[in-house]
Scaffold this motif. Structure first.
Motif, mmCIF file in Angstrom:
data_model
loop_
_atom_site.group_PDB
_atom_site.id
_atom_site.type_symbol
_atom_site.label_atom_id
_atom_site.label_comp_id
_atom_site.label_asym_id
_atom_site.label_seq_id
_atom_site.Cartn_x
_atom_site.Cartn_y
_atom_site.Cartn_z
ATOM 1 N N HIS A 35 0.744 -1.218 -0.215
ATOM 2 C CA HIS A 35 0.045 0.023 0.143
ATOM 3 C C HIS A 35 0.933 1.235 0.049
ATOM 4 O O HIS A 35 1.469 1.338 0.893
ATOM 5 N N LEU A 36 0.806 1.833 -0.971
ATOM 6 C CA LEU A 36 1.641 3.174 -1.227
ATOM 7 C C LEU A 36 1.049 4.318 -0.962
ATOM 8 O O LEU A 36 -0.158 4.668 -1.353
ATOM 9 N N GLY A 37 1.590 5.078 0.134
ATOM 10 C CA GLY A 37 1.130 6.275 0.572
ATOM 11 C C GLY A 37 1.830 7.647 0.033
ATOM 12 O O GLY A 37 3.067 7.471 0.248
ATOM 13 N N LEU A 38 0.807 8.497 -0.480
ATOM 14 C CA LEU A 38 1.485 9.688 -0.887
ATOM 15 C C LEU A 38 0.481 10.771 -0.728
ATOM 16 O O LEU A 38 -0.722 10.644 -0.258
ATOM 17 N N VAL A 39 0.950 12.155 -0.664
ATOM 18 C CA VAL A 39 0.157 13.042 -0.547
ATOM 19 C C VAL A 39 -0.216 13.815 -1.851
ATOM 20 O O VAL A 39 0.633 13.961 -2.854
ATOM 21 N N VAL A 46 -3.862 6.343 -0.550
ATOM 22 C CA VAL A 46 -3.458 5.014 -0.315
ATOM 23 C C VAL A 46 -3.699 3.949 -1.519
ATOM 24 O O VAL A 46 -4.925 3.737 -1.800
ATOM 25 N N PRO A 76 7.929 12.818 -0.455
ATOM 26 C CA PRO A 76 7.882 11.724 0.540
ATOM 27 C C PRO A 76 6.985 10.655 0.474
ATOM 28 O O PRO A 76 5.623 11.191 0.067
ATOM 29 N N VAL A 77 6.991 9.471 0.471
ATOM 30 C CA VAL A 77 5.999 8.472 0.458
ATOM 31 C C VAL A 77 6.229 7.388 1.630
ATOM 32 O O VAL A 77 7.407 7.274 2.433
ATOM 33 N N CYS A 78 5.269 6.622 1.965
ATOM 34 C CA CYS A 78 5.330 5.618 2.926
ATOM 35 C C CYS A 78 4.807 4.238 2.264
ATOM 36 O O CYS A 78 3.585 4.344 1.607
ATOM 37 N N THR A 80 3.398 0.466 2.849
ATOM 38 C CA THR A 80 3.468 -0.575 3.920
ATOM 39 C C THR A 80 2.989 -1.918 3.178
ATOM 40 O O THR A 80 2.124 -1.957 2.268
ATOM 41 N N MET A 104 7.009 -0.967 7.271
ATOM 42 C CA MET A 104 6.757 0.316 6.794
ATOM 43 C C MET A 104 7.966 0.994 6.375
ATOM 44 O O MET A 104 8.903 1.120 7.127
ATOM 45 N N TYR A 106 9.599 4.442 4.957
ATOM 46 C CA TYR A 106 9.497 6.185 4.475
ATOM 47 C C TYR A 106 10.694 6.567 3.617
ATOM 48 O O TYR A 106 11.815 5.913 3.929
ATOM 49 N N PRO B 44 3.365 11.346 4.198
ATOM 50 C CA PRO B 44 2.445 10.085 4.406
ATOM 51 C C PRO B 44 2.749 9.335 5.392
ATOM 52 O O PRO B 44 4.115 8.958 5.414
ATOM 53 N N VAL B 46 1.313 5.024 6.342
ATOM 54 C CA VAL B 46 0.303 4.294 6.058
ATOM 55 C C VAL B 46 0.363 2.977 7.134
ATOM 56 O O VAL B 46 1.247 2.533 7.206
ATOM 57 N N CYS B 78 -7.221 8.816 3.950
ATOM 58 C CA CYS B 78 -7.477 7.734 2.934
ATOM 59 C C CYS B 78 -7.509 6.467 3.530
ATOM 60 O O CYS B 78 -6.701 6.012 4.218
ATOM 61 N N THR B 80 -7.985 2.315 2.709
ATOM 62 C CA THR B 80 -8.060 1.638 1.622
ATOM 63 C C THR B 80 -8.073 0.137 2.117
ATOM 64 O O THR B 80 -7.432 -0.128 2.988
ATOM 65 N N MET B 104 -11.270 2.579 -1.871
ATOM 66 C CA MET B 104 -10.600 3.626 -1.225
ATOM 67 C C MET B 104 -11.773 4.925 -0.756
ATOM 68 O O MET B 104 -12.433 4.990 -1.531
#
Lengths: 212, 212
Positions: A35-39, A46, A76-78, A80, A104, A106, B44, B46, B78, B80, B104
């Motif tokens: 699961h890719l989290g971005l803004v 997500v 920046p991304v997260c 998981t 997770m 970062y 972000p 997650v 968000c 998911t 989502m």
């Protein structure tokens, strides 16, 4: 060893934290989807997506037409990855839990431009999803490569959390006449379903039929 | 009907989009863990976590001591939920894919203060994880309730995407002597594992032994 930055150091349930880099690899290598989290526009997003790992780099891909990877370049991304192993059935609702393994990561999303690294990333993503397939298939042609964005995230800053084993109840609750334990969640491969359009006489390859 | 905001309207692979609210409920109700995306310090994050649904509200919970839910109060999130149903093995790497169902949800995290709604949310979260347990267990006491934050997200703005069925290859690839099809991923419940601390004579309840 894994990183010890503020956001990868557990404040709570410290006993669930893992600090060995091999634990990170094990969680990532066992997964199919992250699961890719971005803004995006100030709001989190997500996205479930495939991935692959080469050493300490995680690769992701997407269509060059998709907004998400393009907008997140340099940002920046997260990422998981979570495996649910079972439901922990305690004597109280409060101690109900899940047995799981999760990682997770970062980092900053780097768009991969180098053709050789792009191909290495795509190979890793394909092999993560379907080990053994890369060498058995028609590889991406120029048009397909032009339509595919490949991105990389370093595994430098990451945390791993796991919970396994029976419930941990309050001392006084162990005397209650309530069943407690773990209901395991079992994930396995089913019987391969041939494409109805498949010509006769093409056997199911060993790496698909006996996938571990 | 589901929402038609810009971020819940698919730009690509439109055939994978679902527009019926019942599809959203089906994806959510079949899940154990969601991935909660929020923005913490500009980055972000997650987090895999349990959840429950009551009508058009999704409930989440956490420790009042945890940073994440506290920091995200009133902020955009968000959520998911993803089910992987199989690996789609095409004749080319490019058309490799995953059969999946995912939802989502975009919303604002509302911290639930009303005691009755808090209890309703906790009940939904427990029942999502372990249907039938709420009425069989010791319910949360005052101390546990004080330690638990309950948060809600409206299901107003949501999108559902699914992919099912065999690979879709390029026309000219169907003649290749490459096996293609779907390798299903089967998720099932294993045999319940009693807590070693369980006194003798407490049978496994029906709702755990025969969980569907």
């Amino acid at each position: 060893m894994l990183s010890t930055t503020a956001r990868t150091t557990l404040n709570r349930s410290k006993e669930r934290g893992r600090t060995d880099r091999a634990d990170l690899y094990a969680v990532l290598d066992a997964g199919l989807v992250c699961h890719l989290g971005l803004v995006a526009g100030g709001s989190p997003m997500v996205i479930p997506t495939g991935y692959g790992r080469v050493g300490d780099t995680l690769y992701l891909h997407g269509s060059t037409g998709a907004r998400s990877l393009r907008e997140a370049a340099g940002a920046p991304v997260c990422v998981t990855v979570t495996h649910v192993d079972g439901v922990v059935l305690a004597r109280s609702t409060f101690h109900h839990s899940v047995n799981y393994r999760s990682a997770m990561i970062y980092g900053t999303l780097r768009v991969v431009e180098d053709p050789a690294e792009r191909m290495e990333g795509l190979r890793a993503i394909t092999e993560q999803l379907a080990p053994g397939q890369w060498d058995a298939l028609r590889l991406p042609d120029r048009k397909e490569l032009a339509a595919t964005a490949v991105a990389a995230v370093s595994l430098e800053e990451a945390s791993v959390k796991t919970r396994q084993g029976p419930p941990k109840d309050d001392d006084e609750d162990y005397a209650l006449p309530i069943w407690a334990g773990v209901l395991p969640l079992v994930v396995s491969w089913g019987t391969p379903e041939p494409d109805p359009a498949l010509p006769p006489g093409i056997p199911i390859p060993e790496h698909i039929r006996n996938r571990g």
